[in-house]
Structures are given as C-alpha cells and as structure tokens.
Write a protein that holds these residues in place. Structure first.
Motif, PDB file in Angstrom:
ATOM      1  N   PHE A  77       0.825  -1.191   0.000  1.00 55.46           N
ATOM      2  CA  PHE A  77       0.000   0.000   0.000  1.00 55.46           C
ATOM      3  C   PHE A  77       0.872   1.259   0.000  1.00 55.46           C
ATOM      4  O   PHE A  77       0.630   2.215  -0.729  1.00 55.46           O
ATOM      5  CB  PHE A  77      -0.909  -0.044   1.223  1.00 55.46           C
ATOM      6  N   HIS A  78       1.929   1.194   0.814  1.00 56.83           N
ATOM      7  CA  HIS A  78       2.872   2.310   0.886  1.00 56.83           C
ATOM      8  C   HIS A  78       3.565   2.522  -0.463  1.00 56.83           C
ATOM      9  O   HIS A  78       3.723   3.653  -0.916  1.00 56.83           O
ATOM     10  CB  HIS A  78       3.895   2.023   1.985  1.00 56.83           C
ATOM     11  N   GLU A 138      -6.017  -8.577 -10.095  1.00 59.57           N
ATOM     12  CA  GLU A 138      -7.236  -7.910  -9.657  1.00 59.57           C
ATOM     13  C   GLU A 138      -7.594  -8.300  -8.224  1.00 59.57           C
ATOM     14  O   GLU A 138      -7.952  -7.462  -7.396  1.00 59.57           O
ATOM     15  CB  GLU A 138      -8.380  -8.247 -10.604  1.00 59.57           C
ATOM     16  N   ARG A 159      -7.865  -7.050  -2.490  1.00 56.90           N
ATOM     17  CA  ARG A 159      -7.471  -7.295  -1.097  1.00 56.90           C
ATOM     18  C   ARG A 159      -6.795  -6.059  -0.514  1.00 56.90           C
ATOM     19  O   ARG A 159      -7.012  -5.704   0.641  1.00 56.90           O
ATOM     20  CB  ARG A 159      -6.521  -8.491  -1.027  1.00 56.90           C
ATOM     21  N   ARG A 201      -6.804  -1.242   2.934  1.00 56.95           N
ATOM     22  CA  ARG A 201      -6.733   0.209   3.061  1.00 56.95           C
ATOM     23  C   ARG A 201      -7.928   0.751   3.860  1.00 56.95           C
ATOM     24  O   ARG A 201      -7.784   1.624   4.708  1.00 56.95           O
ATOM     25  CB  ARG A 201      -6.716   0.855   1.675  1.00 56.95           C
ATOM     26  N   LYS A 238       1.260   4.151  -2.915  1.00 53.22           N
ATOM     27  CA  LYS A 238       1.101   5.557  -2.573  1.00 53.22           C
ATOM     28  C   LYS A 238       2.315   6.359  -3.032  1.00 53.22           C
ATOM     29  O   LYS A 238       2.190   7.459  -3.539  1.00 53.22           O
ATOM     30  CB  LYS A 238       0.966   5.696  -1.052  1.00 53.22           C
ATOM     31  N   ASP A 270      -3.078   5.488  -8.723  1.00 55.75           N
ATOM     32  CA  ASP A 270      -4.277   4.853  -8.235  1.00 55.75           C
ATOM     33  C   ASP A 270      -3.988   3.370  -8.055  1.00 55.75           C
ATOM     34  O   ASP A 270      -3.216   2.790  -8.812  1.00 55.75           O
ATOM     35  CB  ASP A 270      -5.353   5.040  -9.303  1.00 55.75           C
ATOM     36  N   ILE A 271      -4.605   2.761  -7.049  1.00 54.42           N
ATOM     37  CA  ILE A 271      -4.398   1.328  -6.821  1.00 54.42           C
ATOM     38  C   ILE A 271      -4.630   0.548  -8.111  1.00 54.42           C
ATOM     39  O   ILE A 271      -3.903  -0.374  -8.449  1.00 54.42           O
ATOM     40  CB  ILE A 271      -5.350   0.796  -5.722  1.00 54.42           C
ATOM     41  N   TRP A 272      -5.644   0.985  -8.875  1.00 53.21           N
ATOM     42  CA  TRP A 272      -6.071   0.186 -10.015  1.00 53.21           C
ATOM     43  C   TRP A 272      -5.177   0.361 -11.229  1.00 53.21           C
ATOM     44  O   TRP A 272      -5.230  -0.415 -12.162  1.00 53.21           O
ATOM     45  CB  TRP A 272      -7.512   0.495 -10.375  1.00 53.21           C
ATOM     46  N   GLU A 322      -7.280  -3.013  -1.398  1.00 55.85           N
ATOM     47  CA  GLU A 322      -8.309  -2.000  -1.193  1.00 55.85           C
ATOM     48  C   GLU A 322      -9.047  -2.244   0.128  1.00 55.85           C
ATOM     49  O   GLU A 322      -9.307  -1.318   0.888  1.00 55.85           O
ATOM     50  CB  GLU A 322      -9.280  -2.040  -2.381  1.00 55.85           C
ATOM     51  N   GLU A 335       2.471   7.308  -6.444  1.00 55.84           N
ATOM     52  CA  GLU A 335       1.482   8.338  -6.742  1.00 55.84           C
ATOM     53  C   GLU A 335       0.515   7.908  -7.836  1.00 55.84           C
ATOM     54  O   GLU A 335       0.179   8.667  -8.730  1.00 55.84           O
ATOM     55  CB  GLU A 335       2.161   9.657  -7.151  1.00 55.84           C
TER      56      GLU A 335
END
Lengths: 192, 260
Positions: free
Chosen positions: B21-22, B99, B104, B109, B25, B30-32, B106, B28
C-alpha cells in the motif's frame, strides 16, 4: 416526586454505579417512562455543565456513566500518575477495526484482511477485554469467533456499535475514485 | 549500530499489505492503475534493503513476494486451457490474479484508515476518566484459553473462604478403601444400564452413585466411560460446564434387539 429530587436521585445512582447504567434502570428507579428519564438526564447534564462541575454524564456502552471533564485531563493525569496501559498499537487498532466492523469474525478472516498473523494481537486485545470470544463457527475446524466487548465501547466512548465512524469507501482521495477518474489529480505524497 | 555515522529510518510496516500500500502511494498512482511488474520490483527491492540492514523479515513478507512473482509469471505465460487445481497454498495469500490482489489491498486500506479514525476516538476518550471505585479486577485464564474476570472485593474473599472450607470437609471425609473385587466394574456397568433402561430418560451422574466411597466413585466413572465407549449410552450437557447427563443410546439398543 419533585423534579429536583428526581435529578438528585439520578446523580446519586450514577455516582454509585461503576458500570454504565441502563436508561431503563434509571426510569425504573424514578418510576417514570424512559423518555422522561432521558429528559431528566439531559437536564441534569445541563445543570452539571452550568454549575462548572468537574464531572459530566457520558452515554457509553448502552448506558449512562459519570466521568471527568476532558479539559481536566492534563491535571488529573499528573495527579493519578501513569495509570492505564497506554494507547493501542497500530496493529491492535487495525485488528480491532476489522473485528468491530465485520463481527462476528474468525482469526483467519482477520488475518486474510491484514495479511499477517494476528494471534498475539488477539491475545492482547482479549487481555485488555476489548474483544471477547463469543463462540465457535460451524464448519471445518470450528474456529473461535471474536466480537467486541462492552469495554470496547467504553474505551472509544461509543454509545453502541452504530456509533462507530462509518466505514466508507470515499474517505481516501487516492483510491476511492472510480478507476478511470483519477488521472487529473495526484494525491499528496506521504513522507514516512 | 554505532559504527554507522548516520541512522537510516525505515518505516515500520504492519505487514505485506501495508508495505504494498505504501509503495503504491509512493508511486502516486491509483491502486487500479499500478503495474504489477513495477510494484513487484519495488517490493523485492524493499525486502532486499531490509536484508542488507540485517532486519528480521517476517515470513508473511516472503510469502507475499512469492505470490507477487507467481502472479507476474502468470501474466507472461500463455493461459492454460483451464485453471489447474492449486497445489498446497498458503491460505493467507490465496490470491490468483492481480485484480484479486488489488481488491485485497483496497479492503486492507479501508480498515487501515478506519483504524486511524478509531485512534482519534481513543485520544478523545483518554481525556475522560469514567467513574471507578479503583478496585482491582482479577483475571483468570482457563485451560481453554478463555478469559474470565472477577471483581475482587469482599464477596470474592468469602468465596475463597467457602471453597477452602469445602476442601477441608472433603479432606475430612476419609474414604475407606475396600478391595477392588467388592465393586467389579462389570456389575456396575450392568446396573447402570439397567437403571437407565428402566427409567427411560436421561439421568444425571449422581443417580448412579450409591455411596461416597472411593471405589464406588471410581467404578461408576470407569463403567460410564466403558458404556460410552461401547456407544451403549450417550453423555451430554445442556450447557458448557453444566451437569453431565446419561441416556441410553436408542440406536444401539434397537440394533441389538434387531440382531437378537
């Protein structure tokens, strides 16, 4: 019974009670309806606020309980010395959040969300009475299921579980957007 | 490590999801829209730096690294006609597509952020001392690893006194020990079974004990265990730690009668 006497009774009752007193218990004590009891508590609360008293009435864990005013915390802390075992770690908070919103939940389910083993965290949360084992899940292995405790509500100053902050998907700007709609803006990079 | 002239501060991650997740981020994005290959590379690089710093790497981090590599290699290979049944999989990361992985992440988060909200609530609430008489609570851990809390106060003391008195009384009741032949288990077994069949209902343990003599207790106990082992009786409780009830196993009884 006179109104002032009723309020005195509530104050005395809450003073005696160590655990949150149910509204129904207060109503029964005064022999009034729960609506009236609630109104009387609100009035007493206003009296306490108006008279600049050091205590207030808090609605926590499905009942009412006396507690100190938050403004007094710095002074009380000094006077009481280091009391309680301190704040919860991030791991404990995450685990607790998962249990709070997904309960009843098994250890495997918690670990699957967090991606790490949680046995020690669960142990500690049990010791601090913030969660409890509420039974076993039917199915292979009959795993233990965990739920939050009344102590959990008190710890966070919640009236009940509905009082939890909403678990909403659009709190985070960087990922809550629709998959396509995020080119324009960039989230602020976080320095760790 | 004082030989190093500077300190390196590595953020502490709560687990592989936290680290991933870090990294997302930091990129910069989007997760997707994260590329799996890119994130895998960064993830491995991070583990490498942990290794160089001689940090203990929790096994979950390594399992996640393997999962990432597997997902990445899957993307490179032509798709098999049908998904082969997975070999023994570490259940913690039963993730089979990018996906799924991002789903997971998401979910993680969501709870990570909610944990922050709870943290604020905690800080607020820690300014309030709820009424307490300052008594100590006592915790008892049972063998089942569950926790019980007792209020430590006058009544606890009286409870302890009572149990001490009971223990003393039990000690005073000196059992007379007869020879074992006086109470053969087989006799006891037959008498228990007979009693149960005649009564036609479930009976508590106490119904079978005729005296407080030690051998009586032992033979009753062994006879019941034996009956239960032969599945001639059923043992059950109405609630945990409740009294134990004994009943004739009707299925077994029928079986015997049919057979006879």
């Amino acid at each position: 019974m006179e109104r002032s006497l009723q309020k005195q009774l509530i104050e005395a009752f809450l003073f005696l009670k160590e655990e949150p007193a149910k509204l129904s218990a207060i109503a029964e004590l005064l022999d009034v309806t729960v609506e009236e009891a609630r109104a009387l508590i609100a009035e007493l609360q206003a009296d306490l606020d108006g008279a600049a008293r050091g205590i207030r009435i808090y609605e926590v864990a499905g009942g009412f309980q006396m507690g100190t005013r938050p403004e007094l915390a710095p002074y009380l802390e000094a006077a009481l010395g280091e009391e309680e075992s301190g704040s919860l770690s991030q791991a404990a908070m995450e685990t607790l959040a998962i249990i709070a919103y997904k309960q009843p939940v098994t250890r495997m389910e918690i670990e699957s969300v967090r991606g790490v083993k949680c046995d020690h965290v669960l142990e500690n949360l049990l010791k601090r009475k913030l969660i409890r084992i509420s039974g076993r899940k039917e199915g292979p292995g009959r795993p233990l299921i965990y739920t939050t405790s009344p102590e959990f509500l008190k710890y966070f100053g919640l009236k009940d579980l509905n009082d939890l902050p909403p678990l909403s998907k659009n709190q985070a700007p960087e990922a809550g957007e629709e998959k396509a709609g995020s080119e324009g803006q960039k989230p602020v990079p976080e320095e760790q | 490590m004082h030989e190093a002239g500077y300190t390196i501060k590595l953020p502490v991650f709560e687990g592989p999801f936290d680290l991933l997740f870090h990294l997302i981020k930091k990129a910069e994005v989007d997760i997707w829209s994260v590329s799996l290959a890119e994130i895998t590379e960064q993830y491995l690089a991070y583990l490498q730096s942990m290794k160089e710093l001689n940090l203990d790497i929790a096994s979950e981090f390594l399992v996640m690294a393997a999962t990432l590599l597997r997902l990445k290699s899957k993307l490179l290979l032509p798709r098999p006609p049908k998904p082969e049944p997975d070999e023994e999989e570490e259940e913690l990361f039963n993730i089979n597509s990018a996906e799924e992985l991002f789903n997971r992440l998401e979910e993680y988060r969501l709870f990570k952020e909610t944990a922050l909200l709870l943290k604020e609530k905690e800080a607020e609430q820690q300014k309030i001392y709820l009424r307490s008489t300052g008594g100590q609570k006592m915790m008892v851990i049972s063998r089942q690893q569950s926790y019980y809390f007792f209020w430590e106060g006058p009544h606890l003391l009286s409870e302890i006194m009572r149990s001490l008195a009971e223990a003393a009384a039990a000690a005073a009741m000196q059992p007379t020990i007869d020879t074992i032949d006086d109470f053969p288990v087989a006799d006891k077994l037959a008498s228990i079974y007979d009693l149960l069949r005649r009564s036609g209902k479930a009976l508590p343990l106490s119904a079978f004990i005729r005296s407080n003599q030690l051998w009586e207790l032992i033979t009753t106990f062994i006879a019941l265990l034996e009956l239960a082992r032969r599945r001639k009786v059923l043992l059950f409780q109405e609630r945990p730690f409740g009294r134990i009830l004994v009943a004739v196993n009707q299925d077994k009884l029928k079986e015997q009668e049919d057979g006879a």
